[in-house]
Motif scaffolding. Structure first.
Motif, short mmCIF file in Angstrom:
data_model
loop_
_atom_site.label_atom_id
_atom_site.label_comp_id
_atom_site.label_asym_id
_atom_site.label_seq_id
_atom_site.Cartn_x
_atom_site.Cartn_y
_atom_site.Cartn_z
N SER A 1 -22.63 51.01 42.59
CA SER A 1 -23.34 50.32 41.51
C SER A 1 -24.66 49.72 41.99
O SER A 1 -25.55 49.47 41.17
CB SER A 1 -22.46 49.23 40.90
N GLN B 1 -13.54 53.11 38.90
CA GLN B 1 -13.58 51.69 38.57
C GLN B 1 -12.33 51.05 39.15
O GLN B 1 -11.37 51.76 39.48
CB GLN B 1 -13.60 51.49 37.04
N ILE C 1 -20.65 51.38 36.49
CA ILE C 1 -19.60 52.09 37.21
C ILE C 1 -19.64 51.71 38.69
O ILE C 1 -20.68 51.79 39.33
CB ILE C 1 -19.73 53.61 37.03
N ALA C 2 -18.50 51.32 39.23
CA ALA C 2 -18.45 50.85 40.62
C ALA C 2 -18.89 51.94 41.60
O ALA C 2 -19.68 51.69 42.51
CB ALA C 2 -17.04 50.37 40.95
#
Length: 114
Positions: A52, A98, A30-31
């Motif tokens: 991340s 995201q 997950i960003a």
């Protein structure tokens, strides 16, 4: 991405609570993942997030009091909240961002009594 928050409750000012967010899938991918809150009559605001690479980012009003962390093995995000104040009372939401989408879990109520 599905997010399930838990851990809210009622606490006295100066006390502590921990919130957890269980993530479906890999939290590592997950960003950005974090916590937002919304108090009655106010807009939703960022509390803390982690990217991340594991770098955290905190809102000024929680710096030194809250700690965000993630457990990659358990796909869990945690918000440790210390020295709670009545103004921290809000519904807290777990969020995953995201590039292709923004995901929200159901909120969990945190109430801090004076």
């Amino acid at each position: 991405v599905q997010l399930q928050a838990s851990g809210g409750g009622l606490v006295q000012a100066g006390g502590s609570l921990s919130l957890s967010c269980a993530v479906s899938g890999s939290i590592f991918s997950i960003a950005e993942i974090g916590w937002y809150r919304q108090a009655p009559g106010k807009q939703r605001e960022l509390v803390a997030k982690i990217n991340s690479r594991g770098s955290p980012n905190y809102a000024e009003f929680v710096k030194g009091r809250f700690t965000i962390s993630r457990d990659i093995a358990k796909n869990t995000l945690t918000l440790r909240m210390d020295s709670l104040k009545p103004e921290d009372t809000a519904v807290y939401y777990c969020n995953a961002w995201q590039t292709w989408g923004d995901y929200w879990g159901r909120g969990t109520q945190v109430t801090v009594s004076s």
